[in-house]
Design a protein around this motif. Structure first.
Motif, PDB file in Angstrom:
ATOM      1  N   VAL A   2       5.578   4.478 -10.102  1.00 12.99           N
ATOM      2  CA  VAL A   2       5.085   3.628 -11.196  1.00 12.99           C
ATOM      3  C   VAL A   2       6.112   3.609 -12.329  1.00 12.99           C
ATOM      4  O   VAL A   2       6.465   2.548 -12.847  1.00 12.99           O
ATOM      5  N   LEU A   3       6.622   4.791 -12.667  1.00 15.77           N
ATOM      6  CA  LEU A   3       7.599   4.871 -13.763  1.00 15.77           C
ATOM      7  C   LEU A   3       8.877   4.097 -13.439  1.00 15.77           C
ATOM      8  O   LEU A   3       9.475   3.466 -14.313  1.00 15.77           O
ATOM      9  N   LEU A   4       9.304   4.164 -12.177  1.00 21.26           N
ATOM     10  CA  LEU A   4      10.570   3.526 -11.789  1.00 21.26           C
ATOM     11  C   LEU A   4      10.368   2.112 -11.246  1.00 21.26           C
ATOM     12  O   LEU A   4      11.321   1.451 -10.861  1.00 21.26           O
ATOM     13  N   ASN A   5       9.089   1.700 -11.188  1.00 16.60           N
ATOM     14  CA  ASN A   5       8.742   0.371 -10.687  1.00 16.60           C
ATOM     15  C   ASN A   5       9.254   0.122  -9.258  1.00 16.60           C
ATOM     16  O   ASN A   5       9.912  -0.874  -8.976  1.00 16.60           O
ATOM     17  N   LYS A   6       8.919   1.051  -8.357  1.00 13.61           N
ATOM     18  CA  LYS A   6       9.300   0.909  -6.944  1.00 13.61           C
ATOM     19  C   LYS A   6       8.024   0.788  -6.103  1.00 13.61           C
ATOM     20  O   LYS A   6       7.067   1.541  -6.327  1.00 13.61           O
ATOM     21  N   PRO A   7       8.018  -0.098  -5.122  1.00 14.05           N
ATOM     22  CA  PRO A   7       6.864  -0.172  -4.220  1.00 14.05           C
ATOM     23  C   PRO A   7       6.730   1.135  -3.430  1.00 14.05           C
ATOM     24  O   PRO A   7       7.737   1.737  -3.058  1.00 14.05           O
ATOM     25  N   LEU A   8       5.473   1.549  -3.227  1.00 16.51           N
ATOM     26  CA  LEU A   8       5.190   2.793  -2.495  1.00 16.51           C
ATOM     27  C   LEU A   8       4.347   2.452  -1.271  1.00 16.51           C
ATOM     28  O   LEU A   8       3.277   1.856  -1.399  1.00 16.51           O
ATOM     29  N   ILE A   9       4.861   2.819  -0.106  1.00 19.29           N
ATOM     30  CA  ILE A   9       4.120   2.552   1.129  1.00 19.29           C
ATOM     31  C   ILE A   9       3.370   3.831   1.485  1.00 19.29           C
ATOM     32  O   ILE A   9       3.961   4.817   1.923  1.00 19.29           O
ATOM     33  N   TYR A  10       2.065   3.776   1.270  1.00 17.61           N
ATOM     34  CA  TYR A  10       1.225   4.964   1.431  1.00 17.61           C
ATOM     35  C   TYR A  10       0.677   5.062   2.849  1.00 17.61           C
ATOM     36  O   TYR A  10       0.295   4.066   3.460  1.00 17.61           O
ATOM     37  N   GLY A  11       0.676   6.285   3.372  1.00 21.74           N
ATOM     38  CA  GLY A  11       0.023   6.552   4.651  1.00 21.74           C
ATOM     39  C   GLY A  11      -0.504   7.971   4.613  1.00 21.74           C
ATOM     40  O   GLY A  11       0.122   8.855   4.017  1.00 21.74           O
ATOM     41  N   ALA A  12      -1.675   8.199   5.216  1.00 22.54           N
ATOM     42  CA  ALA A  12      -2.241   9.548   5.237  1.00 22.54           C
ATOM     43  C   ALA A  12      -3.209   9.646   6.407  1.00 22.54           C
ATOM     44  O   ALA A  12      -3.796   8.634   6.819  1.00 22.54           O
ATOM     45  N   VAL A  13      -3.344  10.854   6.935  1.00 24.27           N
ATOM     46  CA  VAL A  13      -4.216  11.033   8.109  1.00 24.27           C
ATOM     47  C   VAL A  13      -5.160  12.213   7.933  1.00 24.27           C
ATOM     48  O   VAL A  13      -4.891  13.149   7.178  1.00 24.27           O
ATOM     49  N   PHE A  14      -6.270  12.139   8.641  1.00 24.02           N
ATOM     50  CA  PHE A  14      -7.262  13.216   8.658  1.00 24.02           C
ATOM     51  C   PHE A  14      -7.975  13.166  10.008  1.00 24.02           C
ATOM     52  O   PHE A  14      -8.660  12.172  10.316  1.00 24.02           O
ATOM     53  N   GLN A  15      -7.744  14.162  10.820  1.00 28.45           N
ATOM     54  CA  GLN A  15      -8.395  14.270  12.126  1.00 28.45           C
ATOM     55  C   GLN A  15      -8.172  13.048  13.023  1.00 28.45           C
ATOM     56  O   GLN A  15      -7.143  12.926  13.662  1.00 28.45           O
ATOM     57  N   PHE A  16      -9.123  12.111  13.055  1.00 30.70           N
ATOM     58  CA  PHE A  16      -8.991  10.916  13.902  1.00 30.70           C
ATOM     59  C   PHE A  16      -8.843   9.643  13.068  1.00 30.70           C
ATOM     60  O   PHE A  16      -8.906   8.538  13.581  1.00 30.70           O
ATOM     61  N   GLU A  17      -8.715   9.815  11.727  1.00 28.70           N
ATOM     62  CA  GLU A  17      -8.704   8.647  10.841  1.00 28.70           C
ATOM     63  C   GLU A  17      -7.437   8.596  10.000  1.00 28.70           C
ATOM     64  O   GLU A  17      -6.921   9.631   9.595  1.00 28.70           O
ATOM     65  N   GLY A  18      -6.988   7.404   9.739  1.00 28.06           N
ATOM     66  CA  GLY A  18      -5.805   7.247   8.905  1.00 28.06           C
ATOM     67  C   GLY A  18      -5.993   6.176   7.848  1.00 28.06           C
ATOM     68  O   GLY A  18      -6.903   5.347   7.929  1.00 28.06           O
ATOM     69  N   GLN A  19      -5.132   6.209   6.816  1.00 30.11           N
ATOM     70  CA  GLN A  19      -5.139   5.193   5.760  1.00 30.11           C
ATOM     71  C   GLN A  19      -3.713   4.688   5.558  1.00 30.11           C
ATOM     72  O   GLN A  19      -2.765   5.466   5.594  1.00 30.11           O
ATOM     73  N   VAL A  20      -3.591   3.391   5.337  1.00 25.56           N
ATOM     74  CA  VAL A  20      -2.302   2.768   5.014  1.00 25.56           C
ATOM     75  C   VAL A  20      -2.520   1.856   3.815  1.00 25.56           C
ATOM     76  O   VAL A  20      -3.576   1.220   3.712  1.00 25.56           O
ATOM     77  N   GLY A  21      -1.549   1.777   2.950  1.00 21.55           N
ATOM     78  CA  GLY A  21      -1.668   0.853   1.825  1.00 21.55           C
ATOM     79  C   GLY A  21      -0.331   0.643   1.150  1.00 21.55           C
ATOM     80  O   GLY A  21       0.620   1.402   1.366  1.00 21.55           O
ATOM     81  N   VAL A  22      -0.256  -0.398   0.342  1.00 25.09           N
ATOM     82  CA  VAL A  22       0.959  -0.682  -0.425  1.00 25.09           C
ATOM     83  C   VAL A  22       0.599  -0.648  -1.909  1.00 25.09           C
ATOM     84  O   VAL A  22      -0.269  -1.381  -2.363  1.00 25.09           O
ATOM     85  N   PHE A  23       1.261   0.244  -2.644  1.00 22.65           N
ATOM     86  CA  PHE A  23       0.982   0.416  -4.064  1.00 22.65           C
ATOM     87  C   PHE A  23       2.160  -0.032  -4.914  1.00 22.65           C
ATOM     88  O   PHE A  23       3.305  -0.032  -4.465  1.00 22.65           O
ATOM     89  N   ASN A  24       1.819  -0.325  -6.158  1.00 23.48           N
ATOM     90  CA  ASN A  24       2.851  -0.579  -7.157  1.00 23.48           C
ATOM     91  C   ASN A  24       3.755  -1.759  -6.786  1.00 23.48           C
ATOM     92  O   ASN A  24       4.945  -1.742  -7.044  1.00 23.48           O
ATOM     93  N   LEU A  25       3.160  -2.734  -6.148  1.00 19.79           N
ATOM     94  CA  LEU A  25       3.879  -3.963  -5.826  1.00 19.79           C
ATOM     95  C   LEU A  25       2.998  -5.112  -6.317  1.00 19.79           C
ATOM     96  O   LEU A  25       1.831  -5.198  -5.945  1.00 19.79           O
TER      97      LEU A  25
END
Lengths: 76, 373
Positions: free
Chosen positions: B141-164
């Motif tokens: 956020v401070l440097l104004n760069k897009p962040l490609i988020y990914g995270a997992v838990f057991q059998f589930e995952g999350q993906v997202g694009v932040f700060n764009l």
């Protein structure tokens, strides 16, 4: 009034199913009701989405709405 | 290399009408920093390198262990014990010698994050803990760069694009808009099981989001979180909007960022920072303390039995400065949950302060009073 409740991650573990039907006037009431029923939820952080939009304040619910409870995951 | 020659390797994507040499040239000139060469990082690195991303940075301080191999597919059994960043770099250089790979065998933290991220265009989050996730978010956020988020838990995952910024809506959301505060848990991801294919799927999705953002082909999941469950193949997508009323405590300047204690912010406060109603009663009798009620202004019952300051969570961050610098602080809410969150915020901003959260909150306090009458 029937609200479709979708849960993810640890929240599904606590509630025991990923999809259920609940009754609540608004999101705060729903949250309070769930915490009463499943005290384990109290210590979790989760985002609430109503009809696929994440809400940041108490939001009224109506028949047929879908509420999703999304906890953050840390694993990588 | 001849003009045609440089596209040979990428021929199968260059021949796509929507893609072409224009998109390939964009990939050639982009720099992507991948944080964590683990379950998410390995597949993301492979596909970014194969696609011809011009420069890839790999940040990881960890070494390869046997239990990593079930999902961290860049590594071989004989490489157990070696450093992840340099081993991953060796593999993707072999896959594609035409790209530039930078190795950072280090843990990303406040002191080096801005320096590491600055030269890069996009950051891909393949980390495995909340402290790093919040740190990356805030730095991006401070440097104004897009962040490609990914995270997992057991059998589930999350993906997202932040700060764009979404070009249509001009909305630009980040991780803290979705999760203003981390969960108060102590489980490290290494202790939570995960099915091996899952980070593979999520990591490749992160690579796909990166490629879409760079080339402008297709629709990246900007301001969205996609949840995926490998057991029933269900995807669920939600939209995020900037969240101004949650009292989040994102550092607003580089100086604030450098001082923010992410480890403290993301770990459950130790039990000695939580106070029972009995001990609180004793403390009230014997010492001058500052009592802070973090409930919102309109919440009842009002606290009349002790002098207190009302600093609701929604205004907590801005109000911190006004708190007395000398006395011990006890934070109170209805059930003891928000006061714990407030304690995290206070401690992450002011390490060393003597702060306590009342266990069980006003509910427990009232019960104690009823019992003692």
């Amino acid at each position: 009034m029937a609200i479709k409740l979708l849960t993810f991650g640890q929240i599904t573990e606590i509630i025991g199913q990923s999809e259920s039907t609940v009754n609540a006037m608004d999101s705060d009431a729903l949250k309070a009701q769930l915490i009463m029923q499943f005290p384990g939820l109290k210590d979790l952080q989760f985002a609430i989405a109503v009809n696929k939009y994440v809400i940041n304040e108490n939001t009224g619910l109506k028949d047929g709405d879908t509420v999703a409870l999304l906890p953050p995951f840390s694993g990588g | 290399m001849s003009k045609e020659g440089k596209y040979n390797r990428y021929q199968r994507q260059v021949i796509l009408n929507e893609f072409g040499t224009v998109s390939q040239d964009k990939l050639f000139s982009v720099k992507v920093l991948v944080i964590g060469a683990g379950g998410l990082g390995c597949p993301a690195l492979q596909y970014l390198a194969a696609a011809g991303v011009g420069q890839i940075g790999i940040v990881d301080f960890d070494i390869i262990s046997l239990t990593n191999l079930q999902r961290q597919v860049l590594y071989a059994t004989e490489e157990v014990g070696r450093g992840k960043a340099e081993t991953a770099a060796k593999k993707i250089r072999a896959l594609n010698p035409e790209i530039k790979v930078e190795v950072f065998n280090t843990r990303i933290q406040n002191s080096n994050a801005l320096e590491l991220i600055s030269p890069y265009d996009i950051v891909l989050d393949g980390s495995d803990n909340f402290a790093t996730r919040y740190l990356l978010n805030d730095a991006c956020v401070l440097l104004n760069k897009p962040l490609i988020y990914g995270a997992v838990f057991q059998f589930e995952g999350q993906v997202g694009v932040f700060n764009l910024e979404d070009k249509l809506t001009q909305i630009k959301a980040n991780y803290r808009d979705l999760f203003p505060l981390p969960p108060l848990e102590k489980l490290s991801c290494n202790e939570i099981g995960v099915i091996g294919v899952l980070p593979g799927i999520i990591g490749v999705m992160q690579a796909a989001e990166t490629i879409k953002i760079v080339t402008g082909v297709g629709m990246p999941s900007t301001n969205k979180i996609i949840s995926y469950n490998v057991l029933n193949n269900r995807f669920y997508e939600v939209e995020i909007v900037p969240n101004e009323n949650m009292g989040s405590v994102m550092p607003k300047s580089k100086a604030e960022f450098l001082k923010f204690d992410y480890e403290c912010f993301c770990s459950a406060p130790p039990i000695n920072e939580q106070i029972t109603p009995e001990d609180f009663y004793e403390l009230l009798k014997n010492e001058k303390i500052t009592v802070i009620d973090v409930r919102e202004m309109d919440e009842l019952p009002l606290i009349s039995w002790v002098e207190n300051i009302n600093l609701p969570m929604s205004e907590f961050e801005s109000g911190i400065k006004s708190i007395s610098r000398t006395s011990k602080i006890v934070l109170i809410c209805q059930s003891g949950k928000r006061s714990l969150a407030a304690l995290q915020i206070l401690k992450s901003k002011n390490p060393g302060r003597e702060v306590f959260s009342l266990i069980g909150g006003l509910d427990a306090w009232e019960k104690k009073r009823e019992n003692s009458v």
